[in-house]
Motif scaffolding. Sequence first.
Motif, mmCIF file in Angstrom:
data_model
loop_
_atom_site.group_PDB
_atom_site.id
_atom_site.type_symbol
_atom_site.label_atom_id
_atom_site.label_comp_id
_atom_site.label_asym_id
_atom_site.label_seq_id
_atom_site.Cartn_x
_atom_site.Cartn_y
_atom_site.Cartn_z
ATOM 1 N N VAL A 93 -27.906 -19.551 -15.810
ATOM 2 C CA VAL A 93 -28.237 -19.856 -14.416
ATOM 3 C C VAL A 93 -28.445 -18.531 -13.676
ATOM 4 C CG1 VAL A 93 -27.482 -20.980 -12.293
ATOM 5 C CG2 VAL A 93 -26.757 -21.918 -14.504
ATOM 6 N N ILE A 94 -29.618 -18.356 -13.128
ATOM 7 C CA ILE A 94 -29.906 -17.112 -12.404
ATOM 8 C C ILE A 94 -29.361 -17.225 -10.982
ATOM 9 C CG2 ILE A 94 -31.770 -15.671 -11.450
ATOM 10 C CD1 ILE A 94 -33.283 -16.135 -14.048
ATOM 11 N N VAL A 95 -28.587 -16.197 -10.603
ATOM 12 C CA VAL A 95 -27.931 -16.192 -9.292
ATOM 13 C C VAL A 95 -28.233 -14.855 -8.619
ATOM 14 C CG1 VAL A 95 -25.714 -16.316 -8.099
ATOM 15 C CG2 VAL A 95 -26.022 -17.579 -10.223
ATOM 16 N N GLY A 98 -19.248 -24.238 -18.541
ATOM 17 C CA GLY A 98 -19.663 -23.565 -19.764
ATOM 18 C C GLY A 98 -20.962 -22.784 -19.622
ATOM 19 N N GLY A 99 -21.510 -22.759 -18.402
ATOM 20 C CA GLY A 99 -22.767 -22.040 -18.185
ATOM 21 C C GLY A 99 -22.548 -20.537 -18.085
ATOM 22 N N ILE A 100 -23.646 -19.806 -18.145
ATOM 23 C CA ILE A 100 -23.567 -18.343 -18.074
ATOM 24 C C ILE A 100 -24.345 -17.879 -16.839
ATOM 25 C CG2 ILE A 100 -24.095 -16.167 -19.269
ATOM 26 C CD1 ILE A 100 -24.084 -17.844 -21.888
ATOM 27 N N PRO A 101 -23.636 -17.321 -15.840
ATOM 28 C CA PRO A 101 -24.358 -16.804 -14.673
ATOM 29 C C PRO A 101 -25.099 -15.522 -15.032
ATOM 30 C CG PRO A 101 -21.951 -16.823 -14.312
ATOM 31 C CD PRO A 101 -22.193 -17.128 -15.752
ATOM 32 N N ILE A 102 -26.364 -15.463 -14.675
ATOM 33 C CA ILE A 102 -27.160 -14.255 -14.903
ATOM 34 C C ILE A 102 -27.476 -13.694 -13.515
ATOM 35 C CG2 ILE A 102 -29.335 -13.338 -15.844
ATOM 36 C CD1 ILE A 102 -27.488 -14.441 -18.039
ATOM 37 N N SER A 103 -26.906 -12.536 -13.223
ATOM 38 C CA SER A 103 -27.031 -12.013 -11.858
ATOM 39 C C SER A 103 -28.290 -11.196 -11.656
ATOM 40 C CB SER A 103 -25.829 -11.123 -11.530
ATOM 41 O OG SER A 103 -24.676 -11.914 -11.413
ATOM 42 N N VAL A 104 -28.882 -11.358 -10.487
ATOM 43 C CA VAL A 104 -29.934 -10.450 -10.021
ATOM 44 C C VAL A 104 -29.369 -9.828 -8.747
ATOM 45 C CG1 VAL A 104 -32.274 -10.277 -9.094
ATOM 46 C CG2 VAL A 104 -31.793 -11.847 -10.988
ATOM 47 N N GLN A 105 -29.021 -8.565 -8.827
ATOM 48 C CA GLN A 105 -28.386 -7.907 -7.678
ATOM 49 C C GLN A 105 -29.441 -7.500 -6.646
ATOM 50 O OE1 GLN A 105 -24.918 -7.188 -7.008
ATOM 51 N NE2 GLN A 105 -25.885 -6.763 -5.033
ATOM 52 N N LEU A 106 -29.204 -7.873 -5.394
ATOM 53 C CA LEU A 106 -30.084 -7.456 -4.296
ATOM 54 C C LEU A 106 -29.457 -6.251 -3.613
ATOM 55 C CD1 LEU A 106 -30.928 -10.970 -2.789
ATOM 56 C CD2 LEU A 106 -32.065 -9.752 -4.654
ATOM 57 N N ILE A 126 -32.096 -21.946 -11.361
ATOM 58 C CA ILE A 126 -32.100 -20.752 -10.499
ATOM 59 C C ILE A 126 -31.521 -21.196 -9.162
ATOM 60 C CG2 ILE A 126 -33.525 -19.018 -9.324
ATOM 61 C CD1 ILE A 126 -35.558 -19.231 -11.583
ATOM 62 N N ILE A 127 -30.534 -20.442 -8.681
ATOM 63 C CA ILE A 127 -29.942 -20.784 -7.381
ATOM 64 C C ILE A 127 -30.444 -19.796 -6.340
ATOM 65 C CG2 ILE A 127 -27.794 -21.107 -6.070
ATOM 66 C CD1 ILE A 127 -26.347 -21.711 -8.668
ATOM 67 N N ILE A 128 -31.027 -20.331 -5.277
ATOM 68 C CA ILE A 128 -31.444 -19.453 -4.179
ATOM 69 C C ILE A 128 -30.691 -19.865 -2.913
ATOM 70 C CG2 ILE A 128 -33.729 -19.035 -5.176
ATOM 71 C CD1 ILE A 128 -34.894 -20.904 -2.991
ATOM 72 N N ASN A 129 -30.634 -18.933 -1.974
ATOM 73 C CA ASN A 129 -29.955 -19.215 -0.707
ATOM 74 C C ASN A 129 -30.742 -18.541 0.408
ATOM 75 O OD1 ASN A 129 -27.042 -17.731 0.861
ATOM 76 N ND2 ASN A 129 -28.030 -19.664 1.397
ATOM 77 N N THR A 130 -31.417 -19.346 1.210
ATOM 78 C CA THR A 130 -32.186 -18.821 2.320
ATOM 79 C C THR A 130 -32.067 -19.743 3.526
ATOM 80 O OG1 THR A 130 -34.380 -18.057 3.048
ATOM 81 C CG2 THR A 130 -34.371 -19.877 1.479
ATOM 82 N N PRO A 131 -31.780 -19.211 4.726
ATOM 83 C CA PRO A 131 -31.365 -17.857 5.059
ATOM 84 C C PRO A 131 -30.090 -17.483 4.296
ATOM 85 C CG PRO A 131 -31.835 -19.109 7.053
ATOM 86 C CD PRO A 131 -31.883 -20.079 5.929
ATOM 87 N N GLU A 149 -22.401 -8.264 -8.033
ATOM 88 C CA GLU A 149 -22.221 -7.989 -9.460
ATOM 89 C C GLU A 149 -21.312 -6.763 -9.587
ATOM 90 O OE1 GLU A 149 -23.359 -9.089 -12.655
ATOM 91 O OE2 GLU A 149 -25.079 -7.814 -13.111
ATOM 92 N N ASN A 150 -20.282 -6.845 -10.417
ATOM 93 C CA ASN A 150 -19.322 -5.748 -10.616
ATOM 94 C C ASN A 150 -18.762 -5.203 -9.306
ATOM 95 O OD1 ASN A 150 -19.807 -5.893 -13.396
ATOM 96 N ND2 ASN A 150 -21.615 -4.586 -13.162
#
Length: 380
Positions: A113-115, A131-139, A162-167, A351-352
């Motif tokens: 799951v892309i977050v 049991g899912g694996i979060p895959i981070s995209v750091q902004l 893919i999870i998005i959050n806007t605003p 992330e981290n």
Amino acid sequence: MQHQSKLPNIETTIFAVMSGLANKYGALNLSQGYPNFDGDQKLFDLVTKAMNSGYNQYAHMYGSPDLRNAIAKKIELIYNTSYNPETEINVTVGATQAIYTIISTFIRQDDEVIVFRPAYDSYIPSIKINGGIPISVQLHAPYFKVDWEEVKQKINSKTKMIIINTPHNPSGTMFSKDDMLQLQELTKNTNIIVLSDEVYEHIIFDGEKHQSACLFPDLKARSFVVSSLGKTFHNTGWKIGYCCAPKDLMDEFKKLHQFTVFSVNHPTQKGIADYMQEPNTYLELSGFFQKKRDLFLDNIKGSLFKFIPSKGTYFQLLNYSEITNENDFDFAKRLIVEHGVASIPPSVFNENKLDQKVLRFCFAKTDDTLIKAGDILSKL
Ligand SMILES: Cc1ncc(COP(=O)(O)O)c(C=O)c1O
């Protein structure tokens, strides 16, 4: 008794930690995202009327028909698109339950799951417990723009959602039309589900337009759009929200919703449904919160904090790198203990625990609180 934690590395939510400290030290609480003022008395009266008129037993399991109709009408008015209130709208216990149930319905062991980080803190535990694996995209601060090339590289055959959050909470940025088109293009011809967290859809500033996933036909066909009536009507403690999706996706969601929640608080649903008959109840929110944002920032201008005015949500990030080298958590704690203002250190959403030298302040507060907090911050 021995047991093995299913979420061994998950800590107590930062909102509870910071609000707890704010209470202990009697600080002005601009940390957690809720108003310190009451919602509209008219809404309270309508909920009371619903209780006095017999709306006190289980509501329909997908949401009271009145409320689902009111939500469908609102979406048509604002976005000029339709969801069938019978089959494509489900009322939930806040947006958080919608998010959890969507993830639980579709995410299996080892699904990716892309977050986008920083991310609202319920996403990752909800993915992991299934049991899912979060895959981070750091902004990255200060603009928090998505690098869609990076997203493309992270998509593979295991990507389920893919999870998005806007605003966006906490940055106060918004996805542009181009961002949404890029997302639409990247997910074309895939089975990826988009979870679009739009709980701040009605809090948009400076005349900008919210780019809901439901405005883009191919995206709409694969998306759950999630919103929060608690956020929208200043009653976060009522924990009421909803999600919308095409029937085939919603049919799956309902299988789980009916056996976890079954149905949501009935008089609240009825009262909100009646209240929403007047569109200004949600259309006037942007102007209301824009004044609060400006009041807060007017005081901070000329201080050592640097900022880009929030474009949406009721959060403002302030960069404090000219004040101290401390990490955001230590500085947030010191601000409470020594100066009496509580905020959120957003590194916990990164992330981290990436420290971006910013703090998040919630401006859904009375003018008096905003002026007092601004006075303190402007003197640091
Ligand atoms: C991005 C985001 N999504 C969801 C929620 C939760 O909304 P609710 O209170 O309706 O569960 C919040 C609350 O802070 C949020 O900021």
